[in-house]
Scaffold this active site. Structure first.
Site, short mmCIF file in Angstrom:
data_model
loop_
_atom_site.label_atom_id
_atom_site.label_comp_id
_atom_site.label_asym_id
_atom_site.label_seq_id
_atom_site.Cartn_x
_atom_site.Cartn_y
_atom_site.Cartn_z
N GLY A 110 38.02 34.82 33.87
CA GLY A 110 36.61 34.95 33.54
C GLY A 110 36.33 36.06 32.54
N HIS A 155 38.24 32.76 39.67
CA HIS A 155 37.25 32.93 38.61
C HIS A 155 36.13 33.81 39.18
CE1 HIS A 155 34.94 31.47 35.01
NE2 HIS A 155 33.95 31.94 35.76
N LYS A 192 43.18 27.40 42.47
CA LYS A 192 42.19 28.07 41.63
C LYS A 192 40.82 27.86 42.25
CE LYS A 192 40.79 29.01 36.94
NZ LYS A 192 39.52 28.46 36.51
N GLY A 214 40.77 30.84 29.47
CA GLY A 214 40.28 29.49 29.23
C GLY A 214 39.60 29.37 27.89
N ARG A 215 38.28 29.53 27.88
CA ARG A 215 37.50 29.28 26.67
C ARG A 215 37.93 30.12 25.47
NH1 ARG A 215 31.61 29.84 29.10
NH2 ARG A 215 32.76 31.11 30.60
N MET A 222 41.64 22.82 31.40
CA MET A 222 40.31 22.53 30.87
C MET A 222 40.20 21.06 30.51
SD MET A 222 39.64 25.91 28.49
CE MET A 222 41.28 25.93 27.75
N CYS A 265 35.87 23.97 40.18
CA CYS A 265 35.01 23.30 39.20
C CYS A 265 33.59 23.19 39.73
CB CYS A 265 35.56 21.92 38.86
SG CYS A 265 34.60 21.11 37.56
#
Length: 342
Positions: free
Chosen positions: A205, A171, A141, A228-229, A19, A102
């Protein structure tokens, strides 16, 4: 046992997503200590690296505590990506990862990241160039496709495996979706079910709880999960998922003292890595994430982000458990859209 090349990752590894402006070495430290099995650098521009741009070169910094660690590259030129794979190899990571996911405008509109989903032959050529440029395992990815009409990730998986990648993370959104809507893991499951596919397939995701991680593991049959987040300000999610897998029980949410300790450790390493002033400045984006949900925290956050005195900052952090004594802070999922979360 899931393996990427000769790298053993356990039965069901949990990966930390690369990230931008988040997954630097200090952040990776707290995630590693809380159960991340495989981590990646922030994504590194091949153009910046070939020009020896200071920011790109610094992103090559890796430390022994992080292993296994992958360096993630992105770019639009085949030859440049091959050259950058050689440069990245000399930084001695455990693997090289290519970003074909991305979606942000300043990456995709320059022909990099998710833009390669519109040109599969070029993606294959670029991947082959990277594989041939390094002795390390190469992973990728990506996303489901450019939009709903071009969900081509099944073809991508086969063709990239054929040129030598050793793992694939998908993702569950298209580029057109950006970060909106619910991630669709059904195509990820189809890739895993494809008898031609022999490499590990990781899903990414919307995983933000142990319950969802278990549901998606059982429902979609993937080899591991990339997070991730949900790890931003909450590195404990990795161990929480592992504990839930093993026992069926949820760990209690980290106490305010534990959150302060994580923030303190993050800050300390940030200063050690980048120097006092820059380390303090770059830590400022993280305080609201570690303490999200605390009532009336704005006053304390403002004090934290306004000070350049390390002793004063540490004093403010040490006061937080006293000020909020007895307050139980449940997990708060961070929904900030960072450029490098693909």
């Amino acid at each position: 046992m899931v393996k990427i090349g000769n790298i053993s990752l356990g039965e069901f590894p949990l990966l930390l997503a690369p990230m931008e402006d988040v997954s630097d070495p200090p952040f990776r430290l707290v995630c590693k200590e809380n159960g991340a099995d495989l981590m990646y650098t922030e994504f590194i521009s091949s153009e910046g690296l070939i020009r020896h741009a200071a920011k790109s070169v610094q992103k090559l910094d890796i430390f022994e505590y992080e292993r296994p660690i992958g360096i993630q590259l992105f770019g639009s030129d085949v030859e440049t990506m091959g050259e950058c794979a050689k440069i990245a190899t000399n930084a001695h990571p455990d693997l090289i990862d290519i970003n074909y996911g991305c979606p942000v405008k300043n990456v995709a509109c320059r022909g990099a990241g998710a833009a390669l989903l519109q040109d599969i032959p070029k993606m294959v050529e670029m991947t082959s160039a990277v594989v041939q440029a390094t002795h390390l395992p190469v992973t990728v990815k990506t996303r489901l496709g450019w939009n709903d009409e071009t969900k081509n990730v099944e073809e991508v998986a086969e063709r990239l495996q054929d040129v030598g990648i050793q793992a694939l993370t998908v993702h569950g959104r298209t580029r057109a979706q950006m970060y909106k809507g619910e991630a669709d893991w059904t195509l990820i499951a189809k890739i895993k079910e494809n008898p031609r596919i022999k490499i590990p397939i990781f899903g990414n995701g919307d995983i933000d709880s142990p319950e969802k991680a278990l549901e998606y593991r059982n429902r979609f049959g993937i080899d591991g999960i990339m997070i991730g987040r949900a790890a931003i300000g909450y590195p404990w999610i990795f161990n929480e998922i592992k504990h839930y897998f093993a026992t069926g029980e949820k760990l209690p949410a980290p106490s305010i003292e534990q959150r302060v300790e994580a923030a303190r450790k993050h800050l300390t390493f940030s200063i050690k890595w980048k120097g006092e002033r820059l380390g303090i400045l770059e830590m400022r984006r993280h305080y609201s994430n570690y303490f999200k949900g605390l009532p009336n925290f704005k006053e304390h956050r403002m004090r934290l982000v306004q000070s350049l005195d390390i002793n004063e900052i540490m004093d403010i952090l040490n006061q937080i458990p006293v000020i909020f004594e007895g307050f139980v802070l449940e997990k708060q999922v961070i929904k900030v859209e960072y450029a490098g979360v693909d």
